[in-house]
Structure formats: C-alpha cells, structure tokens
Design a protein around this motif. Sequence first.
Motif, PDB file in Angstrom:
ATOM      1  N   TYR A   1      -6.771 -69.279 -45.235  1.00  0.00           N
ATOM      2  CA  TYR A   1      -7.908 -69.380 -44.325  1.00  0.00           C
ATOM      3  C   TYR A   1      -7.820 -68.447 -43.122  1.00  0.00           C
ATOM      4  O   TYR A   1      -8.703 -68.448 -42.271  1.00  0.00           O
ATOM      5  N   HIS A   2      -6.767 -67.666 -43.059  1.00  0.00           N
ATOM      6  CA  HIS A   2      -6.604 -66.678 -41.995  1.00  0.00           C
ATOM      7  C   HIS A   2      -6.094 -65.392 -42.619  1.00  0.00           C
ATOM      8  O   HIS A   2      -5.365 -65.421 -43.614  1.00  0.00           O
ATOM      9  N   ALA A   3      -6.476 -64.271 -42.030  1.00  0.00           N
ATOM     10  CA  ALA A   3      -6.058 -62.982 -42.582  1.00  0.00           C
ATOM     11  C   ALA A   3      -5.247 -62.181 -41.565  1.00  0.00           C
ATOM     12  O   ALA A   3      -5.199 -60.959 -41.637  1.00  0.00           O
ATOM     13  N   ASP A   4      -4.595 -62.888 -40.637  1.00  0.00           N
ATOM     14  CA  ASP A   4      -3.806 -62.173 -39.645  1.00  0.00           C
ATOM     15  C   ASP A   4      -2.493 -61.657 -40.222  1.00  0.00           C
ATOM     16  O   ASP A   4      -1.917 -60.702 -39.708  1.00  0.00           O
ATOM     17  N   GLU A   5      -2.002 -62.296 -41.293  1.00  0.00           N
ATOM     18  CA  GLU A   5      -0.850 -61.774 -42.027  1.00  0.00           C
ATOM     19  C   GLU A   5      -1.357 -61.206 -43.339  1.00  0.00           C
ATOM     20  O   GLU A   5      -2.007 -61.892 -44.109  1.00  0.00           O
ATOM     21  N   ARG A   6      -1.033 -59.943 -43.580  1.00  0.00           N
ATOM     22  CA  ARG A   6      -1.560 -59.292 -44.775  1.00  0.00           C
ATOM     23  C   ARG A   6      -0.489 -58.444 -45.449  1.00  0.00           C
ATOM     24  O   ARG A   6       0.494 -58.039 -44.844  1.00  0.00           O
ATOM     25  N   MET A   7      -0.732 -58.164 -46.720  1.00  0.00           N
ATOM     26  CA  MET A   7       0.087 -57.234 -47.485  1.00  0.00           C
ATOM     27  C   MET A   7      -0.779 -56.059 -47.930  1.00  0.00           C
ATOM     28  O   MET A   7      -2.010 -56.179 -48.022  1.00  0.00           O
ATOM     29  N   THR A   8      -0.140 -54.953 -48.222  1.00  0.00           N
ATOM     30  CA  THR A   8      -0.838 -53.878 -48.904  1.00  0.00           C
ATOM     31  C   THR A   8      -1.038 -54.278 -50.366  1.00  0.00           C
ATOM     32  O   THR A   8      -0.481 -55.281 -50.838  1.00  0.00           O
ATOM     33  N   VAL A   9      -1.806 -53.495 -51.080  1.00  0.00           N
ATOM     34  CA  VAL A   9      -2.004 -53.758 -52.506  1.00  0.00           C
ATOM     35  C   VAL A   9      -0.664 -53.766 -53.233  1.00  0.00           C
ATOM     36  O   VAL A   9      -0.370 -54.669 -54.033  1.00  0.00           O
ATOM     37  N   ASP A  10       0.174 -52.758 -52.957  1.00  0.00           N
ATOM     38  CA  ASP A  10       1.473 -52.675 -53.642  1.00  0.00           C
ATOM     39  C   ASP A  10       2.382 -53.841 -53.271  1.00  0.00           C
ATOM     40  O   ASP A  10       3.094 -54.375 -54.132  1.00  0.00           O
ATOM     41  N   GLU A  11       2.372 -54.236 -52.001  1.00  0.00           N
ATOM     42  CA  GLU A  11       3.193 -55.376 -51.586  1.00  0.00           C
ATOM     43  C   GLU A  11       2.738 -56.655 -52.266  1.00  0.00           C
ATOM     44  O   GLU A  11       3.560 -57.488 -52.670  1.00  0.00           O
ATOM     45  N   SER A  12       1.429 -56.816 -52.402  1.00  0.00           N
ATOM     46  CA  SER A  12       0.900 -57.997 -53.089  1.00  0.00           C
ATOM     47  C   SER A  12       1.329 -58.012 -54.549  1.00  0.00           C
ATOM     48  O   SER A  12       1.758 -59.053 -55.079  1.00  0.00           O
ATOM     49  N   ALA A  13       1.226 -56.880 -55.206  1.00  0.00           N
ATOM     50  CA  ALA A  13       1.635 -56.813 -56.613  1.00  0.00           C
ATOM     51  C   ALA A  13       3.112 -57.159 -56.760  1.00  0.00           C
ATOM     52  O   ALA A  13       3.505 -57.915 -57.663  1.00  0.00           O
ATOM     53  N   ASP A  14       3.944 -56.634 -55.862  1.00  0.00           N
ATOM     54  CA  ASP A  14       5.383 -56.898 -55.932  1.00  0.00           C
ATOM     55  C   ASP A  14       5.680 -58.372 -55.711  1.00  0.00           C
ATOM     56  O   ASP A  14       6.534 -58.966 -56.395  1.00  0.00           O
ATOM     57  N   TYR A  15       4.993 -58.977 -54.741  1.00  0.00           N
ATOM     58  CA  TYR A  15       5.263 -60.383 -54.436  1.00  0.00           C
ATOM     59  C   TYR A  15       4.831 -61.304 -55.570  1.00  0.00           C
ATOM     60  O   TYR A  15       5.573 -62.205 -55.989  1.00  0.00           O
ATOM     61  N   HIS A  16       3.625 -61.125 -56.071  1.00  0.00           N
ATOM     62  CA  HIS A  16       3.056 -62.068 -57.042  1.00  0.00           C
ATOM     63  C   HIS A  16       3.538 -61.815 -58.474  1.00  0.00           C
ATOM     64  O   HIS A  16       3.325 -62.655 -59.337  1.00  0.00           O
ATOM     65  N   ARG A  17       4.189 -60.693 -58.705  1.00  0.00           N
ATOM     66  CA  ARG A  17       4.573 -60.343 -60.071  1.00  0.00           C
ATOM     67  C   ARG A  17       5.487 -61.383 -60.715  1.00  0.00           C
ATOM     68  O   ARG A  17       5.362 -61.679 -61.905  1.00  0.00           O
TER      69      ARG A  17
ATOM     70  N   GLY B   1     -20.358 -66.510 -45.000  1.00  0.00           N
ATOM     71  CA  GLY B   1     -20.294 -65.865 -46.299  1.00  0.00           C
ATOM     72  C   GLY B   1     -19.318 -64.715 -46.392  1.00  0.00           C
ATOM     73  O   GLY B   1     -19.200 -64.091 -47.447  1.00  0.00           O
ATOM     74  N   ARG B   2     -18.598 -64.443 -45.315  1.00  0.00           N
ATOM     75  CA  ARG B   2     -17.589 -63.385 -45.323  1.00  0.00           C
ATOM     76  C   ARG B   2     -16.200 -63.972 -45.499  1.00  0.00           C
ATOM     77  O   ARG B   2     -15.946 -65.116 -45.111  1.00  0.00           O
ATOM     78  N   LEU B   3     -15.300 -63.184 -46.085  1.00  0.00           N
ATOM     79  CA  LEU B   3     -13.913 -63.592 -46.191  1.00  0.00           C
ATOM     80  C   LEU B   3     -13.318 -63.766 -44.797  1.00  0.00           C
ATOM     81  O   LEU B   3     -13.840 -63.198 -43.820  1.00  0.00           O
ATOM     82  N   PRO B   4     -12.242 -64.514 -44.642  1.00  0.00           N
ATOM     83  CA  PRO B   4     -11.595 -64.620 -43.331  1.00  0.00           C
ATOM     84  C   PRO B   4     -11.223 -63.261 -42.725  1.00  0.00           C
ATOM     85  O   PRO B   4     -11.138 -63.121 -41.510  1.00  0.00           O
ATOM     86  N   SER B   5     -11.038 -62.259 -43.568  1.00  0.00           N
ATOM     87  CA  SER B   5     -10.740 -60.902 -43.096  1.00  0.00           C
ATOM     88  C   SER B   5     -11.943 -60.220 -42.476  1.00  0.00           C
ATOM     89  O   SER B   5     -11.801 -59.173 -41.831  1.00  0.00           O
ATOM     90  N   GLY B   6     -13.128 -60.765 -42.684  1.00  0.00           N
ATOM     91  CA  GLY B   6     -14.361 -60.125 -42.238  1.00  0.00           C
ATOM     92  C   GLY B   6     -15.039 -59.316 -43.319  1.00  0.00           C
ATOM     93  O   GLY B   6     -16.184 -58.888 -43.162  1.00  0.00           O
ATOM     94  N   GLU B   7     -14.363 -59.081 -44.442  1.00  0.00           N
ATOM     95  CA  GLU B   7     -14.970 -58.355 -45.553  1.00  0.00           C
ATOM     96  C   GLU B   7     -16.097 -59.185 -46.170  1.00  0.00           C
ATOM     97  O   GLU B   7     -16.017 -60.408 -46.219  1.00  0.00           O
ATOM     98  N   THR B   8     -17.123 -58.508 -46.664  1.00  0.00           N
ATOM     99  CA  THR B   8     -18.153 -59.225 -47.385  1.00  0.00           C
ATOM    100  C   THR B   8     -17.634 -59.564 -48.783  1.00  0.00           C
ATOM    101  O   THR B   8     -16.713 -58.923 -49.299  1.00  0.00           O
ATOM    102  N   LEU B   9     -18.241 -60.550 -49.386  1.00  0.00           N
ATOM    103  CA  LEU B   9     -17.857 -60.925 -50.741  1.00  0.00           C
ATOM    104  C   LEU B   9     -18.083 -59.753 -51.689  1.00  0.00           C
ATOM    105  O   LEU B   9     -17.253 -59.471 -52.568  1.00  0.00           O
ATOM    106  N   ARG B  10     -19.162 -59.060 -51.503  1.00  0.00           N
ATOM    107  CA  ARG B  10     -19.434 -57.880 -52.350  1.00  0.00           C
ATOM    108  C   ARG B  10     -18.356 -56.819 -52.166  1.00  0.00           C
ATOM    109  O   ARG B  10     -17.860 -56.260 -53.161  1.00  0.00           O
ATOM    110  N   GLU B  11     -17.993 -56.532 -50.933  1.00  0.00           N
ATOM    111  CA  GLU B  11     -16.942 -55.539 -50.688  1.00  0.00           C
ATOM    112  C   GLU B  11     -15.633 -55.935 -51.367  1.00  0.00           C
ATOM    113  O   GLU B  11     -14.939 -55.084 -51.936  1.00  0.00           O
TER     114      GLU B  11
END
Length: 321
Positions: free
Chosen positions: A132-148, A197-207
């Motif tokens: 519910y918060h996006a103050d802690e984030r990973m890059t795409v590569d970091e996310s892939a490494d973590y969730h793999r 209707g926006r993600l907690p990051s502020g991105e739109t759902l479409r984005e």
Amino acid sequence: MPRYRDALPRPSDGLFVTDGGLETVLIFHEGFELPQFAAFVLLDSEEGQAALARYYRAYADVARDLGLGLLLESMTYRASEDWGEKLGLGPDRVADANRRGIRFLEAIREEYDDVIDRVVISGCMGPRFSGYHADERMTVDESADYHRSQISTLARTEADLVSAYTLPYADEGAGIALAARDEAMPVVISFTVETDGRLPSGETLREAVEHVDEVSAGTPAWYMVNCAHPTHFVDVLDTGAWTDRIRAVRANASAKSHAELDESPTLDEGDRTELARCHLELADRLRKLTVVGGSCGTDHRHVARLCGTLSATQPDEDTKT
C-alpha cells in the motif's frame, strides 16, 4: 505437467470463481492471529489446516452450485524470503511452505474433481515490501532477482500458474514477469490502486499494465486489480486495448481507502448487493473479465453474490471472444 499450465482460463471458458479475503476471514471470522499477515503458518497445525479447508471448500461449493470453474489461490502471499526472515524462517522452510501450500490445494481439487469441471491452482505471491506504499522500491532487475526463488519453487509443483498480488508500482510487476518467463511459468500480475484509481506509486493503471507488457514482451497471462473497491477504479477503465489485458478482479468489500482500513479496528464487510451492482459496471468495461473473487472484508457470501450476478448476465458461448 500440471493439469492446466498450458490451458489457462480464457474468456470463452466462462466465469471462474476464486476466493475472497483469506487473511481477514481467518483473523476476524476464525479468530486466528496471523504474524506478518502470513496465512501459510496455519499449515503447521491441525486446527489451522481445518480452518483453511473450511475456507477453500466454501468457494468450491460456490463454483459447484453455480456451475462455474474454480481457481484456487494458495495461502503463500507472505511465503517469500524477506517475510520468512521476519517470521524466523530460513529459505528452506519458506520454500517448503510454498510446496505444502500447493499440495494442500491439490487435495481440495481432488475432492471436487467430480463436481467442478475445471479447478486451476495458482501459487500466490505478494510484494517484497508494503502493498500500500511505494516509498521502498526495487528496479526491474532487483525485483526479478528477489522473486525468482519463490517462482522457481512454485514452478516445480503442481501449480498451473503464479499470481502476484497487491503490487504498488509497475517495476516490481515487470521483474516478476521476467522471472516467471525465465522459469517458463505462467504469471498473473495484480496491482492495487488508491481511491483515485492510481497505484500507490502515482502511476496510472494503464501506465502500469503497458509498462509491464513492454518490459516483458507481453509475458503475463492476464492482469488483475485487487484490494480496492470497484468505485476506486471503474472510471479509469477506458476503451483502450489495455483494458482487455485485465481479466480478473478481486475487490474489497469496503469503499474506504487503504489508510482508513489500516486504522479500522473492525472489519468492514460492505454491502454485498451494491458490490454486485458495481461488478456489473466493471464487466461492461472489462470485456474479457474471466476470474472473479474478493479481497479484504469479503468472504464466500460476497463472491457467491458477485459470481451469481455476473454469470446470469454472461453471453451465450457462441458469442464470446
């Protein structure tokens, strides 16, 4: 090979029932304490397993009674390494929890095999940090490494797919999609949104949807919205092609914001009739809506009302696309 990994639900297959607010049902209805919101810990006791069986059977009964398909989602939302560490569990025990969670659902599927035409099993995943918060984030590569590691474990079970829930920013979903592609595992990416209707990051759902599709070359089997009331996002669903990628909804019963729900000492179960009406409006916008369940505050009664209402309005088989 898992039964439906190569034949996942399609819009032409009709509606599939999935479950509701697992953790809120276990906490508020069953009286369990779930450390770190982790439901998989109930696999460690007979009492916990009995409660989980009651929970999943209630939704299986809904699918059976309505003549619909069923998607069983495992109780492994918190069964990843960081959350396991917070629970005092090492990687081996976390991996074992994922395997046990899928085996538990295999038994439920076997129990209903003769009365439900298709029962698909999904391995549930959650965000590394807060949903519910996006103050802690990973890059795409970091996310892939973590969730793999969790995806790799689930890929070696009888799970037909994995589903990543309550993602608060797009890059985490993109990383999960890439890791799933590496493991040849079908994946569903689910975002949560705020009341605008926006993600907690502020991105739109479409984005968010278009970003994950671009980064992963369209890897996700479909997208989903969960843990938000339909009134929070129905107005952002335009007629663009991206909306056809959203084929599942697991909405909250309550129209309150995430912050308001966090502060509430009681469970807001909303209005089941109004929630069903809102889903009819969603179905008008989401032309390929296929999987319907609930999220925080919902139980099998909500899902029965939603799926019963929607299935009564579905077009004939030969008019579906």
